[in-house]
Design a protein around this motif. Structure first.
Motif, PDB file in Angstrom:
ATOM      1  N   ASN A 190     -33.941  21.706 -12.727  1.00  0.00           N
ATOM      2  CA  ASN A 190     -35.037  22.634 -12.974  1.00  0.00           C
ATOM      3  C   ASN A 190     -35.612  23.076 -11.630  1.00  0.00           C
ATOM      4  N   PRO A 191     -35.581  24.332 -11.256  1.00  0.00           N
ATOM      5  CA  PRO A 191     -35.132  25.496 -12.029  1.00  0.00           C
ATOM      6  C   PRO A 191     -33.786  26.046 -11.572  1.00  0.00           C
ATOM      7  N   PHE A 218     -33.708  19.156 -20.145  1.00  0.00           N
ATOM      8  CA  PHE A 218     -33.124  20.502 -20.231  1.00  0.00           C
ATOM      9  C   PHE A 218     -31.947  20.545 -21.192  1.00  0.00           C
ATOM     10  N   LYS A 240     -40.920  19.685 -24.489  1.00  0.00           N
ATOM     11  CA  LYS A 240     -40.020  20.819 -24.349  1.00  0.00           C
ATOM     12  C   LYS A 240     -39.172  20.992 -25.615  1.00  0.00           C
ATOM     13  N   HIS A 297     -30.800  28.890 -29.215  1.00  0.00           N
ATOM     14  CA  HIS A 297     -31.215  28.977 -27.805  1.00  0.00           C
ATOM     15  C   HIS A 297     -29.982  29.255 -26.921  1.00  0.00           C
ATOM     16  N   TYR A 319     -26.789  30.228 -14.412  1.00  0.00           N
ATOM     17  CA  TYR A 319     -26.604  29.735 -15.787  1.00  0.00           C
ATOM     18  C   TYR A 319     -25.255  29.025 -15.854  1.00  0.00           C
ATOM     19  N   MET A 341     -31.877  27.679 -20.892  1.00  0.00           N
ATOM     20  CA  MET A 341     -32.609  28.043 -19.679  1.00  0.00           C
ATOM     21  C   MET A 341     -31.734  28.903 -18.769  1.00  0.00           C
ATOM     22  N   SER A 343     -31.996  31.010 -15.005  1.00  0.00           N
ATOM     23  CA  SER A 343     -32.780  31.398 -13.827  1.00  0.00           C
ATOM     24  C   SER A 343     -32.130  32.613 -13.182  1.00  0.00           C
ATOM     25  N   LEU A 369     -41.397  25.075 -21.285  1.00  0.00           N
ATOM     26  CA  LEU A 369     -40.110  25.608 -21.732  1.00  0.00           C
ATOM     27  C   LEU A 369     -39.717  24.917 -23.030  1.00  0.00           C
ATOM     28  N   ARG A 400     -37.620  31.936 -13.801  1.00  0.00           N
ATOM     29  CA  ARG A 400     -36.985  31.020 -14.752  1.00  0.00           C
ATOM     30  C   ARG A 400     -37.334  31.465 -16.158  1.00  0.00           C
ATOM     31  N   SER A 402     -37.198  30.714 -20.149  1.00  0.00           N
ATOM     32  CA  SER A 402     -36.932  29.823 -21.268  1.00  0.00           C
ATOM     33  C   SER A 402     -36.663  30.730 -22.455  1.00  0.00           C
TER      34      SER A 402
END
Ligand SMILES: *Cc1c(COP(=O)(O)O)cnc(C)c1O
Length: 422
Positions: A190-191, A218, A240, A297, A319, A341, A343, A369, A400, A402
């Protein structure tokens, strides 16, 4: 019945976590409730998440175990505890229900639910470390984790060695120095979304008699099972993905080893950083739907990452699902999906990142997130402000995302609109 203050080893949280003593007349170990059906193939993750620790209420048949708010428990004569319940800090049936469910989800034997992710991390570190010892950790760990270890545990005599954990030989070297007691890994990180090889680091930890702790916040247990890969402890911010709805703050530690469970359980009982019953209830409800939420997600994040790769305002997309991500092959091996997630580094530098962060409508500008709604974060000044100027500092052109479970077309339009305003 044993007084936990004089003998923490006999049956407090540790036994409760397995459900052996704490779930009332329908009590059953986590395995029988969710992870395994005797004589058959092991049950799947989604089944365990829905059923482990969730036996119906024996008095009424209520399918959802009730929320237990009571702080204390009537005794059948002095010391005559019912199913081990004595006082809310040592055990609470709603917390037990979550702990059994968490243990099953991570494939561990014991779980402990805390008031926040950082409270769980603090309990683990102080349960297994002593002043004078050293912890080796990723140099892009969650800022709050680094702050906790460097400033709170640092003042207590723990030395932190942050480093690039992708270089396994250098990690082995750092761990073979004296007093390296813990190796702390966050993957994906993260991140920056770096992927670390849990199995390789578990071997290093084992060969140096150190403990491997994996922050699985995560990835979630749906996508990654660190205990099966050799980790000793899994920690979570259940705030989270496990809570999943941005309406609860919580944390957890999960282990397979009974001695470790005893140490963490005693720390939890003696310090008292437990989750409250309502928070435990909300985390339990979240975990039941983790599998279906994570599928969406992941799908949405993959689509957004693929879309942004070709956008002229974007310098780089971080990613693990992208084929050119340095951890892609490893992620394919140790995860069953690439997570929610994403970035992004913008070509226009910090000013562009600020403008886009404040320019989206569906993506809300907020810390945290893992909830069903999409969130946008500017780590440099938000989640990672505490590591500015340290070697854990993050790029200033980084956003970042989410990625939530909304219609992905709407999310892409939202990002495109904000990028068009540059
Ligand atoms: C949020 C977070 C934490 C801290 O958890 P809290 O519930 O906020 O205390 C730890 N690790 C990671 C990876 C996180 O995202």
């Amino acid at each position: 019945m044993t007084d936990p203050t004089t003998d923490p080893t006999t049956g407090h949280t540790a036994d409760h976590a397995t459900g052996h003593t704490a779930s009332g007349p329908t009590a059953s170990p986590a395995g029988a409730a969710g992870a395994e059906a005797p004589g058959r193939r092991p049950r799947g993750f989604a089944t365990a998440a829905v059923h482990a620790g969730q036996e119906f209420d024996p008095t009424t048949g209520a399918v959802v175990p009730p929320l237990h708010l009571s702080s204390t428990y009537a005794q059948d004569g002095i010391g005559g505890l019912r199913n081990g319940y004595e006082y809310g800090r040592s055990a609470n049936p709603t917390r037990t229900s979550l702990q059994v469910q968490l243990a099953a989800a991570e494939g561990g034997s014991y779980a402990f639910s805390f008031g926040s992710g950082l409270a769980a991390e603090d309990a683990v570190i102080r349960a297994v470390m002593r002043p004078g010892q050293r912890i080796v950790m990723g140099n892009d760990a969650y800022g709050g984790t680094y702050r906790l270890i460097s400033r709170i545990h640092g003042a207590w005599g723990i030395e932190a060695t942050p480093m690039d954990l992708s270089d396994v030989d250098r990690v082995a070297e750092a761990m073979s120095a004296p007093e390296a007691a813990v190796l702390w890994v966050e993957t994906p990180s993260n991140p920056l979304m770096a992927i670390t090889d849990i199995e390789a680091l578990a071997k290093i930890a084992r060969s140096t008699d150190a403990l491997l702790v994996v922050d699985n916040t995560f990835a979630t247990p749906y996508l990654q099972q660190p205990l099966a890969l050799g980790a000793d402890v899994v920690v979570h911010s259940t705030t989270k993905y496990i809570g999943g709805h941005s309406d609860v703050v919580g944390g957890a530690a999960i282990v397979d080893d009974a001695d470790l469970a005893e140490k963490i359980g005693f720390q939890q009982f003696a310090v008292g950083a437990i989750s409250g019953p309502l928070d435990a209830y909300l985390a339990t409800r979240g975990l039941k739907t983790l599998a279906v939420r994570m599928d969406r997600h992941c799908r949405n994040a993959e689509a957004i990452a693929a879309h942004l790769v070709d956008h002229p305002a974007v310098e780089r997309v971080l990613y693990p699902g992208l084929a050119d991500h340095p951890g892609h092959e490893l992620a394919k091996r140790q995860m069953s999906g690439f997570g929610g997630m994403v970035s992004v580094q913008l070509a226009g530098g910090e000013p562009a990142a600020r403008k886009v962060a404040e320019g989206t409508k569906l993506f809300q500008l907020a810390e945290s997130l893992g909830g069903i709604e999409s969130l946008m974060n500017f780590p440099h000044e938000m989640t990672h402000a505490s590591v500015q100027g340290t070697e854990l500092a993050v790029p200033e052109n980084l956003l970042r995302l989410s990625v939530g479970i909304e219609d992905v077309r709407d999310l892409i339009d939202d990002i495109d609109d904000a990028l068009a305003g540059l």
